[in-house]
Design an enzyme around this catalytic site. Structure first.
Site, short mmCIF file in Angstrom:
data_model
loop_
_atom_site.label_atom_id
_atom_site.label_comp_id
_atom_site.label_asym_id
_atom_site.label_seq_id
_atom_site.Cartn_x
_atom_site.Cartn_y
_atom_site.Cartn_z
N GLN A 149 0.85 -1.19 0.00
CA GLN A 149 0.00 0.00 0.00
C GLN A 149 0.88 1.24 0.00
O GLN A 149 1.68 1.44 0.92
CB GLN A 149 -0.91 0.00 1.22
CG GLN A 149 -1.90 1.16 1.23
CD GLN A 149 -2.73 1.20 2.50
OE1 GLN A 149 -2.31 0.70 3.53
NE2 GLN A 149 -3.90 1.79 2.44
N SER A 177 0.61 6.94 2.12
CA SER A 177 1.15 8.04 2.91
C SER A 177 2.38 8.66 2.25
O SER A 177 3.16 7.98 1.57
CB SER A 177 1.52 7.56 4.31
OG SER A 177 0.37 7.15 5.02
N SER A 197 3.26 -0.05 3.59
CA SER A 197 3.14 -1.39 4.18
C SER A 197 3.52 -2.47 3.17
O SER A 197 3.05 -2.46 2.03
CB SER A 197 1.70 -1.63 4.65
OG SER A 197 1.31 -0.65 5.58
N GLU A 214 -10.54 -0.58 4.69
CA GLU A 214 -9.46 -0.61 5.66
C GLU A 214 -9.99 -0.35 7.07
O GLU A 214 -9.53 -0.96 8.04
CB GLU A 214 -8.41 0.42 5.30
CG GLU A 214 -7.15 0.33 6.13
CD GLU A 214 -6.05 1.26 5.64
OE1 GLU A 214 -4.89 0.99 5.95
OE2 GLU A 214 -6.38 2.25 4.96
N ASN A 229 -7.23 7.91 14.87
CA ASN A 229 -8.54 7.91 15.52
C ASN A 229 -9.06 9.32 15.76
O ASN A 229 -10.27 9.54 15.86
CB ASN A 229 -8.48 7.11 16.83
CG ASN A 229 -8.48 5.62 16.57
OD1 ASN A 229 -8.40 5.17 15.41
ND2 ASN A 229 -8.57 4.83 17.63
N GLU A 230 -8.15 10.29 15.89
CA GLU A 230 -8.60 11.68 16.02
C GLU A 230 -9.34 12.11 14.75
O GLU A 230 -10.41 12.75 14.81
CB GLU A 230 -7.41 12.59 16.27
CG GLU A 230 -6.78 12.43 17.66
CD GLU A 230 -5.89 11.21 17.77
OE1 GLU A 230 -5.50 10.86 18.90
OE2 GLU A 230 -5.58 10.59 16.73
#
Length: 376
Positions: free
Chosen positions: A125, A128, A160, A243, A357-358
């Protein structure tokens, strides 16, 4: 909802359980985050593929068995309960493949999916970038039109599986004049292509699980564009939904871990006290709640969309809490228990990857609860 499995479902469960009992390696494979371990896990993927158990819910022509998503959940429960090896192919089968099934062409499906199912091609992947992690729309890597395809330039990081994988998939800016979420194109590319430099990222444990990718005028033919050029953000959100939802982290992963946690507590019940007992019970209950949520999700006819963020926050925080509880049960021995400790260290990344998570809580607040956007 009928939570009872039918006779055919139980027959499938029994078949999978028997196969796993016969084929799961007696000794754990080396870490898939090392060159040796990656090769061993690749061979395991080939073993699964030969039995058509690598991707049971895929159509038979692509290497699957064409079973229902419910039976995929059954397979996942048995797989994790058997302590089977981690899936080195997960980026391909859990992220890229569902995206192709929704946005890909028949030619792409026929070309890409069978080798993926057979464990012959492992995917990385490549999303980023420096300065574009959870804020994926800030990416700066480019795709420039050329005769018959595209030229890719830029840098991807924290990719990844990229240290040892065969191919990558990622998002690139193809129209710099458009706004952040437009003018993006989703492309696939070989990691051994001319112009690609793969640089493993060093870690304290010496395992190059991730890599940086440097792309210098890498040619990608038109046939490797997923969806329409310029519509990459819409395609990417299909991948992101997978994902954050069930495919990357199925309920079986957590129900099996919770059962092992209960067994660990029983071994150490005399010394662990009631506080740890309550934490063990909480982890077990939450794993079962996630399982029930999984049944609810697959029973729906529509895409879960932004609700995938709820799943992601839930399973990532459960994973951390479950393994923290295990280490507290083990006490000083926890530093010597490689499986619990290694899985705990990995669980700490869960609240970060697939979008922090933010960020997910912002999605939940704005898109599900209808709250106003916060100040930036």
């Amino acid at each position: 909802m009928d939570l009872e499995f039918g006779a055919a479902d139980e027959e499938f469960r029994a078949e999978v359980r028997a196969w796993l009992r016969e084929h799961v390696p007696a000794e754990p494979l080396p870490s898939l985050e090392t060159e040796e371990g990656f090769a061993a896990h690749r061979e395991w993927e080939r073993t699964l593929g030969a039995a058509r158990l690598g991707v049971v819910s895929w159509p038979e022509e692509y290497g699957g068995r064409g079973v229902s998503v419910l039976r995929w959940l059954v397979f996942e429960e048995e797989y994790y309960a058997a302590g089977a090896p981690g899936r080195v192919s997960q980026n391909g089968i859990n992220l890229l493949a569902p995206t192709l099934m929704k946005h890909g062409t028949p030619e792409q499906l026929a070309r890409i999916l069978p080798p993926m199912a057979a464990g012959e091609v492992i995917w990385a992947q490549a999303w980023s970038e420096p300065g574009a992690g959870s804020d994926l729309a800030a990416l700066r890597s480019t795709a420039t039109r050329t005769d018959g395809g595209w030229l890719l330039d830029g840098q991807k990081t924290w990719s990844s599986r990229a240290a040892f994988a065969d191919r990558g998939f990622g998002l690139f800016r193809s129209d710099p004049e458009e706004s952040r979420h437009k003018g993006l194109t989703y492309l696939m590319f070989p990691l051994d292509a001319e112009g690609v430099t793969v640089r493993p990222i060093g870690r304290l444990d010496g395992k190059p699980a991730f890599a940086e990718l440097f792309l210098d005028r890498v040619f990608v033919p038109d046939e490797d564009v997923i969806g329409a050029p310029g519509e990459g953000w819409r395609v990417a959100m299909a991948t992101a939904g997978n994902e954050r939802g069930l495919t990357l982290r199925s309920p079986g992963r957590f129900t099996a871990a919770a059962e092992r946690l209960v067994a660990l507590w029983k071994e150490r019940a005399d010394t662990s006290g009631t506080a740890l007992r309550d934490r063990v019970a909480d982890a077990w209950i939450r794993s079962r709640a996630y399982r029930l949520k999984g049944f609810e999700t697959i029973s729906r006819d529509d895409d879960i969309g932004a609700e995938s963020s709820l799943n992601k926050v839930f399973w990532s925080e459960l994973d951390v809490a479950l393994h923290e509880t295990a280490l507290d049960l083990l006490g000083p021995d926890g530093e010597l228990e490689s499986e619990w400790l290694e899985n705990y260290v990995f669980s700490l990344a869960g609240p970060i990857y697939a979008g922090t998570n933010e960020i997910q809580r912002n999605v939940i607040a704005e898109r599900l609860l209808g709250l106003p956007r916060g100040s930036r």
